[in-house]
Design a protein around this motif. Structure first.
Motif, mmCIF file in Angstrom:
data_model
loop_
_atom_site.group_PDB
_atom_site.id
_atom_site.type_symbol
_atom_site.label_atom_id
_atom_site.label_comp_id
_atom_site.label_asym_id
_atom_site.label_seq_id
_atom_site.Cartn_x
_atom_site.Cartn_y
_atom_site.Cartn_z
ATOM 1 N N LEU C 232 0.824 -1.218 0.000
ATOM 2 C CA LEU C 232 0.000 0.000 0.000
ATOM 3 C C LEU C 232 0.854 1.261 0.000
ATOM 4 C CD1 LEU C 232 -2.734 -1.148 2.544
ATOM 5 C CD2 LEU C 232 -3.032 -0.783 0.094
ATOM 6 N N SER C 233 2.026 1.189 0.625
ATOM 7 C CA SER C 233 2.866 2.387 0.670
ATOM 8 C C SER C 233 3.733 2.506 -0.574
ATOM 9 C CB SER C 233 3.763 2.354 1.905
ATOM 10 O OG SER C 233 4.708 1.310 1.777
ATOM 11 N N GLY C 234 3.731 1.478 -1.416
ATOM 12 C CA GLY C 234 4.515 1.545 -2.646
ATOM 13 C C GLY C 234 5.911 0.977 -2.520
ATOM 14 N N GLU C 235 6.242 0.458 -1.335
ATOM 15 C CA GLU C 235 7.573 -0.111 -1.182
ATOM 16 C C GLU C 235 7.699 -1.432 -1.941
ATOM 17 O OE1 GLU C 235 8.921 0.620 2.849
ATOM 18 O OE2 GLU C 235 10.248 -1.118 2.613
ATOM 19 N N LEU C 236 6.605 -2.125 -2.093
ATOM 20 C CA LEU C 236 6.563 -3.334 -2.903
ATOM 21 C C LEU C 236 5.580 -3.125 -4.040
ATOM 22 C CD1 LEU C 236 6.391 -6.170 -0.196
ATOM 23 C CD2 LEU C 236 8.391 -5.371 -1.428
ATOM 24 N N ASP C 237 5.804 -3.848 -5.142
ATOM 25 C CA ASP C 237 4.933 -3.685 -6.311
ATOM 26 C C ASP C 237 3.920 -4.807 -6.463
ATOM 27 O OD1 ASP C 237 7.832 -2.442 -7.865
ATOM 28 O OD2 ASP C 237 6.031 -1.272 -7.409
ATOM 29 N N LEU C 238 4.186 -5.926 -5.843
ATOM 30 C CA LEU C 238 3.214 -7.018 -5.967
ATOM 31 C C LEU C 238 3.392 -7.993 -4.815
ATOM 32 C CD1 LEU C 238 4.976 -9.664 -7.219
ATOM 33 C CD2 LEU C 238 4.795 -8.285 -9.268
ATOM 34 N N ILE C 239 2.338 -8.733 -4.549
ATOM 35 C CA ILE C 239 2.389 -9.832 -3.582
ATOM 36 C C ILE C 239 1.875 -11.056 -4.317
ATOM 37 C CG2 ILE C 239 1.604 -10.739 -1.383
ATOM 38 C CD1 ILE C 239 1.113 -7.931 -0.425
ATOM 39 N N ASP C 240 2.694 -12.104 -4.301
ATOM 40 C CA ASP C 240 2.365 -13.265 -5.111
ATOM 41 C C ASP C 240 1.269 -14.125 -4.488
ATOM 42 O OD1 ASP C 240 3.824 -16.153 -6.522
ATOM 43 O OD2 ASP C 240 3.136 -14.398 -7.619
ATOM 44 N N SER C 241 1.236 -14.208 -3.163
ATOM 45 C CA SER C 241 0.117 -14.927 -2.561
ATOM 46 C C SER C 241 -0.326 -14.164 -1.322
ATOM 47 C CB SER C 241 0.485 -16.375 -2.234
ATOM 48 O OG SER C 241 1.147 -16.479 -1.032
ATOM 49 N N VAL C 242 -1.535 -13.660 -1.390
ATOM 50 C CA VAL C 242 -2.068 -12.798 -0.329
ATOM 51 C C VAL C 242 -2.901 -13.641 0.626
ATOM 52 C CG1 VAL C 242 -3.575 -10.823 0.136
ATOM 53 C CG2 VAL C 242 -2.155 -10.834 -1.917
ATOM 54 N N ASP C 243 -2.759 -13.352 1.910
ATOM 55 C CA ASP C 243 -3.577 -14.014 2.911
ATOM 56 C C ASP C 243 -5.045 -13.635 2.688
ATOM 57 O OD1 ASP C 243 -3.713 -15.282 5.744
ATOM 58 O OD2 ASP C 243 -4.804 -13.389 5.918
ATOM 59 N N PRO C 244 -5.969 -14.584 2.836
ATOM 60 C CA PRO C 244 -7.379 -14.277 2.580
ATOM 61 C C PRO C 244 -7.915 -13.120 3.420
ATOM 62 C CG PRO C 244 -7.079 -16.631 2.788
ATOM 63 C CD PRO C 244 -5.761 -16.010 3.118
ATOM 64 N N LYS C 245 -7.473 -13.022 4.690
ATOM 65 C CA LYS C 245 -7.970 -11.920 5.534
ATOM 66 C C LYS C 245 -7.444 -10.584 5.022
ATOM 67 C CE LYS C 245 -9.957 -14.811 8.327
ATOM 68 N NZ LYS C 245 -11.384 -15.027 8.182
ATOM 69 N N ALA C 246 -6.212 -10.574 4.570
ATOM 70 C CA ALA C 246 -5.635 -9.325 4.047
ATOM 71 C C ALA C 246 -6.240 -8.974 2.695
ATOM 72 C CB ALA C 246 -4.123 -9.470 3.923
ATOM 73 N N PHE C 247 -6.720 -9.971 1.969
ATOM 74 C CA PHE C 247 -7.263 -9.731 0.627
ATOM 75 C C PHE C 247 -8.455 -8.785 0.702
ATOM 76 C CE2 PHE C 247 -7.622 -10.802 -3.790
ATOM 77 C CZ PHE C 247 -8.974 -10.688 -4.087
ATOM 78 N N ALA C 248 -9.313 -9.005 1.679
ATOM 79 C CA ALA C 248 -10.505 -8.161 1.795
ATOM 80 C C ALA C 248 -10.094 -6.705 2.003
ATOM 81 C CB ALA C 248 -11.360 -8.642 2.963
ATOM 82 N N ARG C 249 -9.071 -6.492 2.817
ATOM 83 C CA ARG C 249 -8.628 -5.115 3.068
ATOM 84 C C ARG C 249 -8.046 -4.505 1.801
ATOM 85 N NH1 ARG C 249 -7.270 -7.488 7.885
ATOM 86 N NH2 ARG C 249 -5.094 -7.837 7.394
ATOM 87 N N LEU C 250 -7.250 -5.299 1.071
ATOM 88 C CA LEU C 250 -6.632 -4.777 -0.151
ATOM 89 C C LEU C 250 -7.692 -4.474 -1.202
ATOM 90 C CD1 LEU C 250 -3.481 -7.012 -0.625
ATOM 91 C CD2 LEU C 250 -3.544 -4.572 -0.128
ATOM 92 N N ALA C 251 -8.700 -5.314 -1.253
ATOM 93 C CA ALA C 251 -9.729 -5.145 -2.284
ATOM 94 C C ALA C 251 -10.479 -3.836 -2.116
ATOM 95 C CB ALA C 251 -10.695 -6.330 -2.246
ATOM 96 N N ASN C 252 -10.499 -3.313 -0.880
ATOM 97 C CA ASN C 252 -11.209 -2.057 -0.633
ATOM 98 C C ASN C 252 -10.350 -0.824 -0.880
ATOM 99 O OD1 ASN C 252 -13.601 -3.283 0.064
ATOM 100 N ND2 ASN C 252 -12.962 -3.594 2.179
ATOM 101 N N LYS C 253 -9.105 -1.029 -1.183
ATOM 102 C CA LYS C 253 -8.218 0.120 -1.404
ATOM 103 C C LYS C 253 -8.184 0.423 -2.897
ATOM 104 C CE LYS C 253 -6.515 0.139 2.869
ATOM 105 N NZ LYS C 253 -6.720 1.175 3.819
ATOM 106 N N GLY C 254 -8.324 1.661 -3.238
ATOM 107 C CA GLY C 254 -8.315 2.011 -4.655
ATOM 108 C C GLY C 254 -6.942 1.961 -5.284
ATOM 109 N N SER C 255 -5.904 2.012 -4.448
ATOM 110 C CA SER C 255 -4.570 2.173 -5.017
ATOM 111 C C SER C 255 -3.954 0.869 -5.504
ATOM 112 C CB SER C 255 -3.650 2.799 -3.976
ATOM 113 O OG SER C 255 -3.697 2.041 -2.792
ATOM 114 N N VAL C 256 -4.514 -0.252 -5.108
ATOM 115 C CA VAL C 256 -3.935 -1.531 -5.545
ATOM 116 C C VAL C 256 -5.009 -2.380 -6.215
ATOM 117 C CG1 VAL C 256 -2.196 -1.536 -3.723
ATOM 118 C CG2 VAL C 256 -4.338 -2.732 -3.370
#
Lengths: 295, 264, 539
Positions: C232-256
């Motif tokens: 989210l901060s831009g320090e990384l460009d991708l995550i190859d396998s996201v934890d299911p709980k974290a996925f919901a949070r990421l899905a709500n962010k417009g930036s990723v």
């Protein structure tokens, strides 16, 4: 002769410590296993060869004497997990931990002693209350969670700084209450009471009398904080992704990397013995020097 | 006084967990996972729909009994060893030093793993965690013993001790009448440091399978969930066990400090 | 922007021309154990191999077919005993040296040397066969097998072609010449690995050599707690396998962009210890050997709840060995067992078990209790175990869930066999059934419930042995499929392994990444690494 007697004890302790480490790791469940074994593509022959590589057949004594022979040659062995010389790994990572935690231990200890002194001898109940509550809160907070929070809040601060802050705070919390108790005991020494009754200035009283009495115990607290700080470094460096000795210890324990664990134990024992010896020496010579100055 | 009342309330709540939360700590309300606090679930539920209030209260009982006992045993050993080192002479002192150096430096984690491996899989979860805490108690006394030992040595040289010796007091009398009263506050503070330390250790040990087995709740297990910081930000009530632990330690500390002030 | 849910991307492989330059950053979770691509046994080393290795042919995630790489063409003989490659004339290592058939032959000679411990090599030696490697010219490589290996082409997708120079420099990876899109520029142990583009990479677009990226920075992160934050901060460009709980949070962010790429090859399963030499009481062994017992356990588990509560519905009840995403080998006739505790109890009663005050007992009145071991530190697996505990409690079975650290668990399931049931996941990189030979063959060392059987312990295992060997040598795909379908049916009937859920592949990209095309198979986010680029305006 005295010197020889003085160093024999620590050397014997280290040798026993090394043997116990090898025994513990060798006997622990999972020694000699490799997660790669669960790969369904290995044939039975290859799997047997993979298992043979892990030296499961060697006894504790053979492993240890082999290690000592290597140590005598300056060779700390090769890491089973990282495939690199253990000396190289310890050198790189030990330095990272020393940089992040070394000063933090001293500062954490010193600030706890100063705070304890301040509220004991200035009769500041507010300071006493706040510092005790802070220490209690810090004792209750898991260090990895604090480190994680700081990593987020202080981004893009260096992980070394975060590890140092967390270690310092944890040591402060662990030293404040005991040092307050130690100072309280010193405070009730008859000569201190007498000096106070005679109107000796409080700073002079604290430095020349109370601290002298409390020095052995306070310095023992400092020496005992060194292995405690290493214990804190283990989860904190892992969470902060700081490639220090603490993270190395955690990973080596997970992978049952005997050469690394033995090397780490020797290193930690050396540092602990050194710090306790220095603390003991200072607690004896410090007051003697002070006696000499006042005489 | 306030501390005593606070502690009593906390203790009463943990022992009355069965009445406060009749559904128990293991019941899974799968239609209500991760809900916020409400009338039905005052502290909300976890991801599996288990009542967090029940798990917090039962966890408090387990953690305080186990960690408290372990801290007590550890402090007692530290006190005894430290006093003995301070009084019984150089040989004992050097043995304690060597022993404590070993205890502080060796990877005793493997002893815990070995103990777990030796326990049969059929052993009840309560028993296996009891063994873990017992080992923690037997391994955790070294730093405290060094401090107590150093203090005991100082006290041995103090005026009132020398006077008591001059009057013919033996070692046991010295220990009981001179050293113990002066070292008691120090040993009490070690207990207060060890107690939260052991509770938190259980969280770390659970990463290695040495914690309290499911579905038994423990504070260490509840604290593990706090590492998912985003979930904590969204569900701040999850820090309740941490707050309760802080209150308990603060109350104990306050009681200890009042006791030592009354003594002086 | 809501998270994008995709089953499989097929058509968007090479979109508009990319932007040249820039550095991609993502995390790996341990130091690679080796940089020698022939000795890869763990994921971090596998990632480095994927990014730097030049393969003769490589599997395309979008089309699920093999694509030419260093070999511009290849041919398998009709009897399946020979494969012939013709190498590109312009293929070169990162130091400019040409990639020749001699290098390829050297690679296979080294790989197949009995002294080289490599699971990739074992795949070529199915059934203990010898392999002959020849390089009759600079550009032709021929491999001959004593017995045909079905689907042999896909094995070459894991073998990076090396030269002698490459292996001599394996201790200093920055000096290793590689034939893939990148090579190692710098390795900081415990911290990061920097890769830079191979200036002589064979693939071009518009006359210019790919990759678009100048480099890749692999950050070594032992702990994943901060990974989402870093994306989210831009320090990384991708995550190859996201934890299911974290996925919901990421899905709500417009930036990723968070992507559920559909069912992966990974699944969670439970099996009972059927090893007769296990240190268990005879009556317990009898339970675990009973197919009715195993089927009943399977029916009593609520798979939908497992998928919903543990994986946030980013998983689905598993039917069989092969998930639906593996289009080539999935058996569509097999469905996940329903959740039916009543049917489970009927089965148990038919096998002689009885309920006594809510507690299930066997014919000798032993209470039915057993332990399930799983690895500590995996919160999703622990939650699975807790849910299964409750499900089985409903039918009167008391389960103890015991978490062990991974080495202790491996020792119990592979050496001492001192366990009753095990809950673990299966991670697959390879779609072909041959990659699971040692799991399904009764003599296989990875035959979960009873490894290394001297002779098949049951008739159905003997049948599976016959079918697996048959399909491994069958050159006709339809016949292979038929044999392996039957293997899946037998496993579904006999339930030696209770398949619980098939996990979805969850990944996420930051805003800098162009030409992103998520796949359900490893590596999900960077399988098309030579076509990923950093968008203009995002340095």
């Amino acid at each position: 002769m005295r010197f020889l007697r003085a160093i024999t004890g620590p050397i014997v302790t280290m040798l026993i410590g090394g043997l116990l480490t090898v025994w513990l790791v060798r006997q622990a469940p999972g020694y000699g296993t490799d997660p790669a074994e669960l790969d369904g593509r290995w044939s039975a022959e290859s799997l047997a060869a993979l298992r043979a590589n892990h030296q499961n057949h060697l006894t504790v004594w053979r492993l240890y004497t082999g290690y000592l022979k290597g140590l005598a040659r300056g060779d700390l062995g090769t890491s089973l997990a990282w495939n690199r010389p253990v000396a190289q790994l310890l050198g790189e990572r030990g330095w990272v931990t020393l940089r992040s935690s070394g000063l933090a231990v001293f500062l954490g200890w010193a600030s706890a002693v100063v705070v304890a002194l301040t509220y004991r001898f200035r009769a500041l109940p507010f300071v006493s209350g706040v510092s005790r509550s802070s220490a209690s809160a810090l004792l209750c907070l898991p260090s990895p969670a604090v480190a994680l929070l700081l990593c987020i809040v202080l981004r893009p601060a260096l992980p070394q700084l975060i590890a140092a802050v967390v270690t310092g705070l944890a040591i402060f919390a662990r030293v404040l209450l005991p040092s307050s108790a130690v100072l309280s005991a010193s405070e009730s020494e008859p000569h201190v009471l007498q000096a106070r009754a005679r109107g000796v200035h409080s700073i002079r009283l604290v430095i020349w009398h109370v601290l002298r009495c409390a020095a052995p115990a306070l310095l023992s607290l400092l020496a005992a904080s060194v292995p405690v700080a290493f214990g804190i470094a283990v989860p904190v460096e892992t969470v902060c992704n700081l490639p220090g000795a603490g993270q190395l210890a955690w990973l080596a324990a997970e992978k049952r990397d005997l050469p690394v664990l033995t090397g780490l134990t020797f290193a930690l024992m050396a540092v602990t013995l050194l710090s306790t010896s220095l603390a003991k020496a200072w607690s004896i010579t410090g007051p003697e020097l002070a006696e000499g100055r006042t005489a | 006084m306030a501390a005593a009342i606070g502690l009593s309330i906390l203790a009463a709540c943990s022992f009355a967990a069965g009445w406060i939360c009749p559904s128990g700590y293991a019941a899974q309300f799968r239609d209500a996972p991760a809900v916020a606090p409400c009338a039905r679930f005052p502290l909300g539920t976890d991801e599996l729909g288990r009542d967090l209030l029940a798990r917090t209260l039962y966890g408090m009982r387990l953690s305080f009994l186990l960690a408290g006992s372990a801290a007590l045993v550890s402090s007692a050993i530290a006190g005894l060893a430290g006093i003995a080192a301070g009084v019984l002479g150089k040989v004992f002192e050097q043995s304690l030093e060597a022993c404590s150096n070993l205890l502080m430096s060796l990877p005793w984690l493997f002893l815990l793993l070995l103990a777990r491996a030796l326990m049969p899989l059929g052993m009840p979860a309560e028993t296996s965690v009891l063994v873990t805490f017992l080992l923690l108690a037997l391994l955790g006394w070294a730093p405290a013993a060094r401090v107590v030992g150093a203090s005991a040595q100082s006290l041995r040289q103090s005026g009132f001790t020398l006077r008591a010796r001059a009057e013919g007091a033996g070692n046991w009398r010295l220990i009981w009448h001179q050293l113990w009263p002066n070292l008691r506050p120090l040993i009490a503070t070690q207990f207060l440091v060890l107690l939260p330390g052991f509770i938190l250790s259980e969280a770390t040990l659970s990463f290695l399978g040495l914690g309290v087995g499911e579905p038994l709740p423990s504070w260490g297990g509840l604290f593990r969930n706090l590492e998912d910081y985003s979930a904590v930000a969204e569900q701040p009530w999850r820090v309740a066990p941490l707050v309760l632990m802080f209150l308990t330690v603060a109350c104990l500390q306050s009681l200890s400090s009042e006791a030592s002030q009354r003594k002086t | 922007m809501k998270g994008v849910s995709l089953v499989l991307l097929t058509a968007l492989q090479l979109s508009a021309a990319g932007h040249w330059g820039g550095e991609l950053r993502f995390a790996i979770y341990s130091d690679p154990k080796t940089f020698n691509p022939l000795l890869v046994t763990e994921q971090s080393a596998g990632v480095v191999r994927y990014l730097t290795g030049g393969m003769l042919i490589r599997w395309n995630h979008a089309t699920q077919a093999m694509d030419p790489e260093l070999a511009q063409s290849w041919r398998v003989s009709p009897d399946g005993r020979e494969i012939r490659f013709e190498l590109r004339p312009d293929a070169r290592f990162s130091d400019g040296a040409p990639v020749t058939a001699q290098d390829a032959a050297f690679t296979f000679h080294t790989l197949l040397d009995p002294k080289t411990p490599s699971p990739d090599a074992d795949a070529f030696r199915l059934g203990g066969q010898q392999v002959t490697v020849e390089a009759p010219s600079e550009r032709v490589l021929v491999l001959k097998f004593a017995q045909p290996i079905a689907g042999v082409e896909r094995l070459f997708g894991f073998i990076a072609i090396v030269s002698q120079r490459t292996l001599q420099s394996a201790a200093d990876p920055s000096r290793m010449p590689t034939a893939g899109p990148f090579h190692v520029a710098e390795y900081q142990p415990g911290a990061e690995i920097s890769l830079v583009r191979n200036p002589y990479y064979w693939k071009t677009v518009d006359g210019r050599r790919l990759p678009y990226l100048d480099g890749i920075r692999l950050k070594i992160r032992q702990d994943r707690a901060l990974e989402v934050n870093d994306l989210l901060s831009g320090e990384l460009d991708l995550i190859d396998s996201v934890d299911p709980k974290a996925f919901a949070r990421l899905a709500n962010k417009g930036s990723v962009t968070a992507i559920d790429a559909g069912p992966s090859l990974d699944s969670e399963q439970l099996w009972f210890n059927q090893n007769p030499s296990a240190p268990l009481a005879d009556y317990r062994k009898a339970w675990f050997h009973s197919p009715e017992f195993r089927r009943a356990i399977s029916l009593a588990i609520h798979r939908d709840d497992l998928a919903r509560l543990v994986f946030d519905a980013h998983a689905q009840p598993a039917a069989a060995i092969v998930p639906a995403s593996n289009r080539a080998w999935n058996n569509p006739a097999l469905k996940p067992p329903p959740f039916d505790p009543n049917a489970a109890q009927k089965l148990l009663f038919s096998a002689g078990f009885r309920l006594d005050k809510g507690e299930l007992r066997d014919t000798a009145k032993h209470p039915v209790q057993f332990s399930i071991i799983t690895n500590a530190g995996s919160s999703s697996r622990e939650r699975l175990g807790v849910l299964i505990q409750q499900d089985l409690e409903r039918i009167g079975i008391h389960v103890r869930l015991i978490t062990l650290d991974f080495p202790s668990l491996i020792e119990r399931i592979t050496r001492t066999f001192d366990y009753e049931a095990c809950l673990l996941g299966m991670v697959n990189d390879d779609l072909d059934p041959n990659s699971q030979m040692n799991v399904w063959l009764s003599s296989g060392p990875s035959h979960l419930w009873y490894p290394g059987e001297k002779t098949p312990a049951t008739e159905w295992e003997a049948e599976i042995d016959k079918l697996m060997v048959q399909q491994s040598r069958e050159t006709k795909t339809a016949l292979r499929k038929k044999a392996f379908d039957r293997v899946q049916e037998i496993v579904a009937e006999q339930v030696p392994v209770i398949f619980l859920v098939g996990k979805h592949s969850l990944c996420a990209y930051g805003p800098r990444v162009g030409n992103a095309s998520a796949s359900p198979f490893f590596p999900q986010t960077f399988w098309n690494i030579d076509q990923l680029y950093i968008r203009a305006g995002h340095p």
